[in-house]
Design a protein around this motif. Sequence first.
Motif, PDB file in Angstrom:
ATOM      1  N   ARG A 147       0.817  -1.209   0.000  1.00  0.00           N
ATOM      2  CA  ARG A 147       0.000   0.000   0.000  1.00  0.00           C
ATOM      3  C   ARG A 147       0.856   1.266   0.000  1.00  0.00           C
ATOM      4  N   GLY A 148       1.857   1.329   0.832  1.00  0.00           N
ATOM      5  CA  GLY A 148       2.713   2.511   0.924  1.00  0.00           C
ATOM      6  C   GLY A 148       3.442   2.800  -0.369  1.00  0.00           C
ATOM      7  N   SER A 149       3.897   1.783  -1.057  1.00  0.00           N
ATOM      8  CA  SER A 149       4.636   1.998  -2.300  1.00  0.00           C
ATOM      9  C   SER A 149       3.710   2.442  -3.431  1.00  0.00           C
ATOM     10  N   LYS A 150       2.432   2.143  -3.319  1.00  0.00           N
ATOM     11  CA  LYS A 150       1.491   2.574  -4.354  1.00  0.00           C
ATOM     12  C   LYS A 150       0.920   3.954  -4.046  1.00  0.00           C
ATOM     13  N   LEU A 151       0.720   4.278  -2.780  1.00  0.00           N
ATOM     14  CA  LEU A 151       0.155   5.568  -2.415  1.00  0.00           C
ATOM     15  C   LEU A 151       1.195   6.692  -2.433  1.00  0.00           C
ATOM     16  N   GLY A 152       2.439   6.375  -2.162  1.00  0.00           N
ATOM     17  CA  GLY A 152       3.492   7.393  -2.119  1.00  0.00           C
ATOM     18  C   GLY A 152       3.584   8.206  -3.402  1.00  0.00           C
ATOM     19  N   PRO A 153       3.689   7.566  -4.567  1.00  0.00           N
ATOM     20  CA  PRO A 153       3.748   8.322  -5.821  1.00  0.00           C
ATOM     21  C   PRO A 153       2.479   9.128  -6.100  1.00  0.00           C
ATOM     22  N   ARG A 154       1.335   8.597  -5.710  1.00  0.00           N
ATOM     23  CA  ARG A 154       0.077   9.331  -5.920  1.00  0.00           C
ATOM     24  C   ARG A 154       0.041  10.603  -5.073  1.00  0.00           C
ATOM     25  N   VAL A 155       0.475  10.485  -3.832  1.00  0.00           N
ATOM     26  CA  VAL A 155       0.517  11.647  -2.945  1.00  0.00           C
ATOM     27  C   VAL A 155       1.506  12.671  -3.480  1.00  0.00           C
ATOM     28  N   ALA A 156       2.664  12.218  -3.934  1.00  0.00           N
ATOM     29  CA  ALA A 156       3.662  13.127  -4.490  1.00  0.00           C
ATOM     30  C   ALA A 156       3.132  13.839  -5.729  1.00  0.00           C
ATOM     31  N   GLU A 157       2.420  13.120  -6.588  1.00  0.00           N
ATOM     32  CA  GLU A 157       1.849  13.715  -7.797  1.00  0.00           C
ATOM     33  C   GLU A 157       0.782  14.752  -7.434  1.00  0.00           C
ATOM     34  N   ALA A 158      -0.070  14.430  -6.472  1.00  0.00           N
ATOM     35  CA  ALA A 158      -1.108  15.374  -6.052  1.00  0.00           C
ATOM     36  C   ALA A 158      -0.488  16.625  -5.443  1.00  0.00           C
ATOM     37  N   THR A 159       0.565  16.448  -4.660  1.00  0.00           N
ATOM     38  CA  THR A 159       1.252  17.599  -4.065  1.00  0.00           C
ATOM     39  C   THR A 159       1.890  18.462  -5.141  1.00  0.00           C
ATOM     40  N   ALA A 160       2.516  17.828  -6.123  1.00  0.00           N
ATOM     41  CA  ALA A 160       3.139  18.576  -7.223  1.00  0.00           C
ATOM     42  C   ALA A 160       2.091  19.335  -8.028  1.00  0.00           C
ATOM     43  N   MET A 161       0.949  18.706  -8.288  1.00  0.00           N
ATOM     44  CA  MET A 161      -0.118  19.376  -9.036  1.00  0.00           C
ATOM     45  C   MET A 161      -0.676  20.562  -8.247  1.00  0.00           C
ATOM     46  N   ARG A 162      -0.822  20.405  -6.937  1.00  0.00           N
ATOM     47  CA  ARG A 162      -1.296  21.503  -6.099  1.00  0.00           C
ATOM     48  C   ARG A 162      -0.304  22.663  -6.122  1.00  0.00           C
ATOM     49  N   ASP A 163       0.990  22.364  -6.003  1.00  0.00           N
ATOM     50  CA  ASP A 163       2.009  23.408  -6.044  1.00  0.00           C
ATOM     51  C   ASP A 163       2.039  24.116  -7.392  1.00  0.00           C
ATOM     52  N   GLN A 164       1.876  23.360  -8.470  1.00  0.00           N
ATOM     53  CA  GLN A 164       1.856  23.948  -9.806  1.00  0.00           C
ATOM     54  C   GLN A 164       0.647  24.871  -9.974  1.00  0.00           C
ATOM     55  N   THR A 165      -0.508  24.433  -9.493  1.00  0.00           N
ATOM     56  CA  THR A 165      -1.717  25.244  -9.588  1.00  0.00           C
ATOM     57  C   THR A 165      -1.576  26.519  -8.762  1.00  0.00           C
TER      58      THR A 165
END
Length: 101
Positions: free
Chosen positions: A21-39
């Motif tokens: 679970r951690g290895s699958k959620l980690g990249p998703r959280v990182a992507e969401a954080t990056a998208m939020r920062d970009q926005t």
Amino acid sequence: MGGRREDMVSLTVAINLPLWRGSKLGPRVAEATAMRDQTTSMLQAQQNEVSSRLRQETANVEQNFKSARLYRAHSTAAGAADRGVLTRGLPRESCGFLYAA
């Protein structure tokens, strides 16, 4: 041997364990954080652009207002002098169109 046996019972149990679970959620959280920062960065850039454009247009309006005031002051003084030259010796009633500004 090929007969039916009544004592055979079969039972199957299945459980899903989220071992990765951690290895699958980690990249998703990182992507969401990056998208939020970009926005957030895009929003800030748009706000800066609108603010800059507003300051620029305000400066243009002020400059146009000053130019109009200067033109009006100059044209009124020059107009009065021109009317004096044009109407010399003529009755004012016949030159009313020159004074209707």
